[in-house]
Design a protein around this motif. Sequence first.
Motif, PDB file in Angstrom:
ATOM      1  N   LEU A 110       0.854  -1.200   0.000  1.00  0.00           N
ATOM      2  CA  LEU A 110       0.000   0.000   0.000  1.00  0.00           C
ATOM      3  C   LEU A 110       0.881   1.238   0.000  1.00  0.00           C
ATOM      4  O   LEU A 110       1.908   1.284   0.679  1.00  0.00           O
ATOM      5  CB  LEU A 110      -0.911   0.002   1.232  1.00  0.00           C
ATOM      6  N   LYS A 111       0.475   2.231  -0.776  1.00  0.00           N
ATOM      7  CA  LYS A 111       1.177   3.514  -0.800  1.00  0.00           C
ATOM      8  C   LYS A 111       0.144   4.635  -0.874  1.00  0.00           C
ATOM      9  O   LYS A 111      -1.009   4.422  -1.245  1.00  0.00           O
ATOM     10  CB  LYS A 111       2.145   3.594  -1.970  1.00  0.00           C
ATOM     11  N   ILE A 112       0.586   5.829  -0.497  1.00  0.00           N
ATOM     12  CA  ILE A 112      -0.310   6.979  -0.546  1.00  0.00           C
ATOM     13  C   ILE A 112      -0.244   7.558  -1.951  1.00  0.00           C
ATOM     14  O   ILE A 112       0.829   7.961  -2.412  1.00  0.00           O
ATOM     15  CB  ILE A 112       0.095   8.045   0.490  1.00  0.00           C
ATOM     16  N   PRO A 113      -1.400   7.609  -2.640  1.00  0.00           N
ATOM     17  CA  PRO A 113      -1.378   8.150  -4.011  1.00  0.00           C
ATOM     18  C   PRO A 113      -0.870   9.596  -4.036  1.00  0.00           C
ATOM     19  O   PRO A 113      -1.067  10.369  -3.092  1.00  0.00           O
ATOM     20  CB  PRO A 113      -2.843   8.066  -4.444  1.00  0.00           C
ATOM     21  N   ILE A 114      -0.206   9.921  -5.095  1.00  0.00           N
ATOM     22  CA  ILE A 114       0.352  11.260  -5.360  1.00  0.00           C
ATOM     23  C   ILE A 114       1.531  11.554  -4.438  1.00  0.00           C
ATOM     24  O   ILE A 114       2.572  12.060  -4.873  1.00  0.00           O
ATOM     25  CB  ILE A 114      -0.718  12.371  -5.226  1.00  0.00           C
ATOM     26  N   ILE A 115       1.450  11.174  -3.180  1.00  0.00           N
ATOM     27  CA  ILE A 115       2.530  11.464  -2.221  1.00  0.00           C
ATOM     28  C   ILE A 115       3.668  10.448  -2.384  1.00  0.00           C
ATOM     29  O   ILE A 115       4.841  10.820  -2.447  1.00  0.00           O
ATOM     30  CB  ILE A 115       1.969  11.448  -0.788  1.00  0.00           C
ATOM     31  N   ASP A 116       3.300   9.157  -2.442  1.00  0.00           N
ATOM     32  CA  ASP A 116       4.307   8.100  -2.576  1.00  0.00           C
ATOM     33  C   ASP A 116       4.414   7.664  -4.033  1.00  0.00           C
ATOM     34  O   ASP A 116       3.413   7.660  -4.761  1.00  0.00           O
ATOM     35  CB  ASP A 116       3.938   6.903  -1.700  1.00  0.00           C
ATOM     36  N   LYS A 117       5.619   7.265  -4.405  1.00  0.00           N
ATOM     37  CA  LYS A 117       5.863   6.830  -5.780  1.00  0.00           C
ATOM     38  C   LYS A 117       6.894   5.698  -5.787  1.00  0.00           C
ATOM     39  O   LYS A 117       7.881   5.751  -5.037  1.00  0.00           O
ATOM     40  CB  LYS A 117       6.378   7.998  -6.632  1.00  0.00           C
ATOM     41  N   VAL A 118       6.647   4.694  -6.653  1.00  0.00           N
ATOM     42  CA  VAL A 118       7.623   3.610  -6.844  1.00  0.00           C
ATOM     43  C   VAL A 118       8.710   4.148  -7.774  1.00  0.00           C
ATOM     44  O   VAL A 118       8.486   4.310  -8.983  1.00  0.00           O
ATOM     45  CB  VAL A 118       6.957   2.346  -7.414  1.00  0.00           C
ATOM     46  N   ALA A 119       9.883   4.420  -7.194  1.00  0.00           N
ATOM     47  CA  ALA A 119      10.963   5.032  -7.978  1.00  0.00           C
ATOM     48  C   ALA A 119      11.649   4.040  -8.909  1.00  0.00           C
ATOM     49  O   ALA A 119      12.185   4.436  -9.944  1.00  0.00           O
ATOM     50  CB  ALA A 119      11.980   5.667  -7.040  1.00  0.00           C
ATOM     51  N   GLY A 120      11.634   2.789  -8.548  1.00  0.00           N
ATOM     52  CA  GLY A 120      12.288   1.796  -9.400  1.00  0.00           C
ATOM     53  C   GLY A 120      12.226   0.407  -8.807  1.00  0.00           C
ATOM     54  O   GLY A 120      11.822   0.228  -7.649  1.00  0.00           O
TER      55      GLY A 120
END
Length: 308
Positions: free
Chosen positions: A47-57
């Motif tokens: 789970l991640k927070i949309p817009i705030i968190d991002k999968v960088a790689g």
Amino acid sequence: MPTIPIIIIILLGGILFASFFTVKQQTAAILERFGKFKIVRPSGLHLKIPIIDKVAGRLSLKIQQLDVIIETKTLDDVFVKLKVSVQYKVLADKVYDAFYKLDYPHDQITSYVFDVVRAEVPKMKLDDVFVKKDDIALAVKAELNDAMMDYGFDIIRTLVTDIDPDPQVKIAMNRINASEREKVAAQYEGDAQRILIVERAKAEAESKRLQGQGIADQRREIARGLEESVEVLNKVGINSQEASALIVVTQHYDTLQSIGQQTNSNLILLPNSPQAGSTMLNDMVASFTASNQIGEAMKNNKTKNLDA
């Protein structure tokens, strides 16, 4: 205004969908918040927070292979191409270092492979490169382990999988190899001929020995037969000299008869008178007497020389 709830539902659905992400097996995902590293996520649903968190790689934790081809020169001034295969993987506890400290790991590994190979191979002759390729691989592995461990990479194995000299050198090497094999073949053929000659000589010597033994046995039997003939003639009152003359004359005429029976024999002129046998006997006796006298004289001279 039914369209507004629909829009809200779609937005909520999109936000909810964007809040979840999955990571494949043997893979690690790097999660950032507002561009700053947040956490490393392993395989599974997250789970991640949309817009705030991002999968960088994402980084694969599987063993990977990089093939590096290097051209260098040996100690005997031969240019050769080597193919070095490097097997490596990202350490699970150093995903951060592997992702953020090194942008292009392939280029880094290639540089170290070039450095080590071009330092080791020029110390060796071409033949030694083939023999000591494992030593080259070990040197590359040791250098890469020291350098890449700080970046989160573990070097599993390094292999020198191909050694390709200049084409002209390969032709010369094949010619040398062919010449060596021809030399060995010639040596084997020479040994075989020598053995054949020796065995043939041994066989001939054995044949001569057996032939001489046969002749000796034949003469021994002839002498025994003559001795028995003389004894028989002596028993009927014929002395030894007369008996010898009779035997010689008998053998003389037996020989003439045997020659006459050979239809393909060449013309041979022999004395055939009765006196011929007597003459032959007298000559033989004289020859034996002279031989005995010469032998006795040589024996006496040898004895005098030893006494002196």
